[in-house]
Design a protein around this motif. Sequence first.
Motif, PDB file in Angstrom:
ATOM      1  N   VAL A   8       0.833  -1.202   0.000  1.00  0.00           N
ATOM      2  CA  VAL A   8       0.000   0.000   0.000  1.00  0.00           C
ATOM      3  C   VAL A   8       0.866   1.250   0.000  1.00  0.00           C
ATOM      4  CG1 VAL A   8      -1.707   1.322   1.299  1.00  0.00           C
ATOM      5  CG2 VAL A   8      -1.937  -1.155   1.119  1.00  0.00           C
ATOM      6  N   HIS A   9       1.913   1.252   0.841  1.00  0.00           N
ATOM      7  CA  HIS A   9       2.803   2.416   0.912  1.00  0.00           C
ATOM      8  C   HIS A   9       3.486   2.652  -0.439  1.00  0.00           C
ATOM      9  CE1 HIS A   9       3.288   3.255   5.448  1.00  0.00           C
ATOM     10  NE2 HIS A   9       2.194   2.540   5.266  1.00  0.00           N
ATOM     11  N   VAL A  10       3.948   1.579  -1.074  1.00  0.00           N
ATOM     12  CA  VAL A  10       4.611   1.717  -2.373  1.00  0.00           C
ATOM     13  C   VAL A  10       3.642   2.250  -3.426  1.00  0.00           C
ATOM     14  CG1 VAL A  10       5.719   0.445  -4.245  1.00  0.00           C
ATOM     15  CG2 VAL A  10       6.329  -0.054  -1.877  1.00  0.00           C
ATOM     16  N   LEU A  11       2.407   1.731  -3.406  1.00  0.00           N
ATOM     17  CA  LEU A  11       1.407   2.208  -4.372  1.00  0.00           C
ATOM     18  C   LEU A  11       1.079   3.677  -4.151  1.00  0.00           C
ATOM     19  CD1 LEU A  11      -1.041  -0.844  -4.532  1.00  0.00           C
ATOM     20  CD2 LEU A  11       0.384   0.035  -6.390  1.00  0.00           C
ATOM     21  N   HIS A  12       1.013   4.083  -2.887  1.00  0.00           N
ATOM     22  CA  HIS A  12       0.780   5.509  -2.611  1.00  0.00           C
ATOM     23  C   HIS A  12       1.861   6.377  -3.247  1.00  0.00           C
ATOM     24  CE1 HIS A  12      -1.962   4.761   1.133  1.00  0.00           C
ATOM     25  NE2 HIS A  12      -2.628   4.738  -0.012  1.00  0.00           N
ATOM     26  N   TRP A  13       3.102   5.905  -3.185  1.00  0.00           N
ATOM     27  CA  TRP A  13       4.204   6.683  -3.744  1.00  0.00           C
ATOM     28  C   TRP A  13       4.174   6.709  -5.275  1.00  0.00           C
ATOM     29  CZ3 TRP A  13       7.946   9.819  -1.771  1.00  0.00           C
ATOM     30  CH2 TRP A  13       8.083   9.843  -0.374  1.00  0.00           C
ATOM     31  N   ILE A  14       3.966   5.549  -5.872  1.00  0.00           N
ATOM     32  CA  ILE A  14       4.140   5.480  -7.326  1.00  0.00           C
ATOM     33  C   ILE A  14       2.909   5.926  -8.110  1.00  0.00           C
ATOM     34  CG2 ILE A  14       5.783   3.587  -7.069  1.00  0.00           C
ATOM     35  CD1 ILE A  14       3.607   1.707  -8.130  1.00  0.00           C
ATOM     36  N   THR A  15       1.713   5.945  -7.462  1.00  0.00           N
ATOM     37  CA  THR A  15       0.501   6.281  -8.217  1.00  0.00           C
ATOM     38  C   THR A  15       0.558   7.677  -8.846  1.00  0.00           C
ATOM     39  OG1 THR A  15      -0.898   4.745  -6.983  1.00  0.00           O
ATOM     40  CG2 THR A  15      -1.991   6.593  -8.061  1.00  0.00           C
ATOM     41  N   PRO A  16       0.756   8.753  -8.077  1.00  0.00           N
ATOM     42  CA  PRO A  16       0.807  10.073  -8.740  1.00  0.00           C
ATOM     43  C   PRO A  16       2.012  10.219  -9.663  1.00  0.00           C
ATOM     44  CG  PRO A  16       1.406  10.273  -6.422  1.00  0.00           C
ATOM     45  CD  PRO A  16       0.919   8.874  -6.610  1.00  0.00           C
ATOM     46  N   ILE A  17       3.140   9.584  -9.272  1.00  0.00           N
ATOM     47  CA  ILE A  17       4.343   9.692 -10.114  1.00  0.00           C
ATOM     48  C   ILE A  17       4.104   9.013 -11.459  1.00  0.00           C
ATOM     49  CG2 ILE A  17       6.762   9.038 -10.324  1.00  0.00           C
ATOM     50  CD1 ILE A  17       6.968   9.245  -7.274  1.00  0.00           C
ATOM     51  N   ALA A  18       3.524   7.807 -11.429  1.00  0.00           N
ATOM     52  CA  ALA A  18       3.296   7.071 -12.672  1.00  0.00           C
ATOM     53  C   ALA A  18       2.285   7.772 -13.569  1.00  0.00           C
ATOM     54  CB  ALA A  18       2.820   5.655 -12.349  1.00  0.00           C
ATOM     55  N   GLN A  85       3.647   9.925   5.505  1.00  0.00           N
ATOM     56  CA  GLN A  85       4.214  10.648   4.382  1.00  0.00           C
ATOM     57  C   GLN A  85       3.730  10.093   3.046  1.00  0.00           C
ATOM     58  OE1 GLN A  85       8.464  11.039   4.573  1.00  0.00           O
ATOM     59  NE2 GLN A  85       8.657  11.738   2.486  1.00  0.00           N
ATOM     60  N   ASP A  86       3.586   8.778   2.948  1.00  0.00           N
ATOM     61  CA  ASP A  86       3.131   8.194   1.689  1.00  0.00           C
ATOM     62  C   ASP A  86       1.701   8.625   1.351  1.00  0.00           C
ATOM     63  OD1 ASP A  86       2.602   6.272   3.990  1.00  0.00           O
ATOM     64  OD2 ASP A  86       1.316   5.426   2.414  1.00  0.00           O
ATOM     65  N   ILE A  87       0.852   8.789   2.384  1.00  0.00           N
ATOM     66  CA  ILE A  87      -0.517   9.258   2.150  1.00  0.00           C
ATOM     67  C   ILE A  87      -0.503  10.719   1.711  1.00  0.00           C
ATOM     68  CG2 ILE A  87      -2.741   9.722   3.253  1.00  0.00           C
ATOM     69  CD1 ILE A  87      -2.311   7.290   4.988  1.00  0.00           C
ATOM     70  N   GLN A  88       0.375  11.518   2.322  1.00  0.00           N
ATOM     71  CA  GLN A  88       0.492  12.928   1.918  1.00  0.00           C
ATOM     72  C   GLN A  88       0.899  13.033   0.448  1.00  0.00           C
ATOM     73  OE1 GLN A  88       3.176  14.928   4.582  1.00  0.00           O
ATOM     74  NE2 GLN A  88       2.221  14.040   6.411  1.00  0.00           N
ATOM     75  N   VAL A  89       1.881  12.207   0.074  1.00  0.00           N
ATOM     76  CA  VAL A  89       2.329  12.227  -1.319  1.00  0.00           C
ATOM     77  C   VAL A  89       1.210  11.763  -2.238  1.00  0.00           C
ATOM     78  CG1 VAL A  89       3.927  11.176  -2.967  1.00  0.00           C
ATOM     79  CG2 VAL A  89       4.746  11.936  -0.731  1.00  0.00           C
ATOM     80  N   TYR A  90       0.503  10.729  -1.833  1.00  0.00           N
ATOM     81  CA  TYR A  90      -0.560  10.164  -2.665  1.00  0.00           C
ATOM     82  C   TYR A  90      -1.681  11.175  -2.899  1.00  0.00           C
ATOM     83  CZ  TYR A  90      -4.742   7.373  -3.657  1.00  0.00           C
ATOM     84  OH  TYR A  90      -5.914   6.886  -4.185  1.00  0.00           O
ATOM     85  N   VAL A  91      -2.169  11.768  -1.826  1.00  0.00           N
ATOM     86  CA  VAL A  91      -3.297  12.706  -1.955  1.00  0.00           C
ATOM     87  C   VAL A  91      -2.847  14.023  -2.579  1.00  0.00           C
ATOM     88  CG1 VAL A  91      -5.075  13.969  -0.706  1.00  0.00           C
ATOM     89  CG2 VAL A  91      -4.499  11.636  -0.020  1.00  0.00           C
TER      90      VAL A  91
END
Length: 829
Positions: A8-18, A85-91
């Motif tokens: 979940v943490h990895v997906l939060h990071w890569i979703t907006p980036i991808a 932090q991963d949720i902050q990046v994701y949202v």
Amino acid sequence: MAPKLLVVHVLHWITPIAIGTTFGIGRLVAFCKLQRPSRCSRGSAKSRQFVSVTLSVAVLLLFIAQALGYALDQFQGLNQRDVTQDIQVYVGGSIFIWGTVAVHLLGKSKRIWHPYVAAWIMGTFLEACVFSTGHSSEAGNLHSGLDSALHICRIVCLSALACSGLCFSVGRQLLQPRADEEHRPLLISGVNEGHATIVSDHDDEDDEHCPVIEGEDGEPDRTKELKEKQRKRLQECGSWMAYLKDFKLLAKLAWPSGDGSAKMCLTILFMVILADRALNLLVPRQLGIITDKLWSAHETGEIPIKEIGLWMLYVWLNSYAGLHAITQFCQLPIEQYAYRKIGTTAFGHIMNLSMDFQSNKHSGELMAAIGQGQHLYRLCEFVFLDVGPMIFDLVIALVYVTLLFDASITLIMIMVGVGYTCVGTKTTSWAMQRRRRYNQAQRNESKVQNESIGNWQTVAYFNMADHECSQYSKAVDEHNVARSRYYMVHYAGYAAQNLILLLGQLSAALLAAYRVSRGAAPVGNFITLVTYWNTIEAPLTSVSFSVRQLSQMLIDSERLLELLRTQPSVTDRSGAKPLHFKQGRIEFDNVRFAYDVRKTSLDDVSFVAEAGKTIALVGETGGGKSTILKLLFRYYDVSSGSIKIDGQDIRNVTLNSLRAAFGVVPQDPSLFNASIMENVRYARLEASDEEVKEACRAAAVHDRIISFPDGYQSTVGERGVKLSGGELQRIAIARAMLRNPRIVLLDEATSMVDAETEAAIQKAFQRLTRDRTTFVVAHRLSTIQDADLILVVQNGQIIERGTHEQLYTLDGKYTRLWSKQLSKQTAQI
């Protein structure tokens, strides 16, 4: 950390980036490959845009609602869910990405859709992955029900966007009729009121990535022509990468391949650039270390001498007394090499172009091309020394700030950069029309000024000085009004951009201060961020300027590239040998020639000029007399037939050896703005002063020259304007005599002198032409009575030939010309 939670943490990071990477690459590919929007009906395009904008805004609002929920939770002190932090990046990253997509969708209804469709498909897939992996672990959370509902709604909206995008694309392929010649529009370009717009064979609304070049009002025709050629070359190349390959010619000229010292300077320069990038990071970092040391040594009296000394060393190296000084010293030899290489190459290329180019040239335009070309070393320098380090600084800043605090501040930096660039783009677009009017008013002022000063005599003749002053005053007022209107918008946009930078700095500082107050980072990190922010701002403020400057450099380079791609039409053939001059026998054999294929200038011209004889060419103006001399001098090559000197076809000998055999006195001689001595000596640079004076005596101009206050050191003005017509022509004759040529070409050499001077010059000609093959073009038939062969040229053909006595007894064209001149002279007497 549990494996599922890690996913979940990895997906939060890569979703907006991808998603952002997919969208950015799609638009970049469309731009580089000059892709065009697809054809579809206006109603279909509007409906597609409405659906896309509505659903994209819905996705954006759903993410904003989730962010507000988290913020409300933290504000109320519930803390029942740790916003990591991963949720902050994701949202936060998702809000930024989908907000960018929504903004890009506004405006034009026809666009290139595949970047958007790719982003929607990627978003649907990743959002589904995030929901499926994280739903079970979040079931007991207070906000899990609301989060799940928001998440499901986003997936539904993104799925609808992806499906609609695919359906529209498939439907267009199936339903769109095949374009044929009957349905192709007759008019493929149009002109808008106020400024010209160059468009392709598609609607102007279709252009999103394919460059459409708009000409400014009153823009110089040459610049418009270059922009049009750039557009056509872009379309022919098919992509920006293929288009930019042509610029490798300029890169080769600017690259110091033949200068060892410049190469060494270039190596040092690259090393200094890398060191400068490191110093941009080390200076604020060291200041943060000093702050932490001082904080820990509070009230102990201990001074961090080593840390302060190291900080000052970094500051010195990063100053204009350190590495920046080395940069300036190293750039100078590289710039001088490129300046000389480009300038001499362009100048030499122009000087070696053929007569057909020189006849149609615009001298001011060529000088501008050379001037701009000499400064095009800035193109390579700008790309490698400005744009390259700027991008490198941005990447380092994003990575370092993430390590220093977290990705939240990095996200703020990205939002600030994009916002700054977007505001700059919009304000530039708003200011475009005002800029056009400002440029037009500026050119109009210059035009009024130049015409009035350049035509001073006409102004004085008609006593219109007050009128011209009034006209210039009006032009200045119009210039000032247009300038103020443009700069008001320009300054407003600049202020808005700086406001974005300040708000971004404030947000980053508050978030950093929050991290420090929570104990998540030391105090020194806050100081590092605050001092490092200026380093971050520098490349951001350079982005929009860099794009505009690079675009202008490419347009300017079109002038030089076009010039360097122009090849001379008259060149040495492969295996050409020097002219072997024996006696000077010249033969024209069935020569045909045309300046324009639609009209023949010479037709079947054949004659032989025996060695040491004088050949006179007479006839009406425009008959082809001077063209014969130009072909002999090989300004042009014959269309058919041949010209031989001592049996050698002049096309098979080198140009330098051929032209070295001639001495030419043109009908309209031109001198350099130098002394008379220098102008005459130009024919043979090693000639002594006495030889120059002897040539002037032979041309009957020596006595006139020594009567001038400065004698032979008198300057003649631009093109010889200080001399009378007769003086100018006699100096040109003296120059030909000093050359001591083997073949003499006289094109109306005595047309501007009086009868007494003409008699003196005729005696000089007898000395000049003795034992030399001579061609004389003359309208005064009295000057060529003693010629060995007279050719009467009419409409590109030789209609009569012979000596004066032979032609006079024919009672033909020559006789009529002689009678007319004799009658005219008798009437004047």
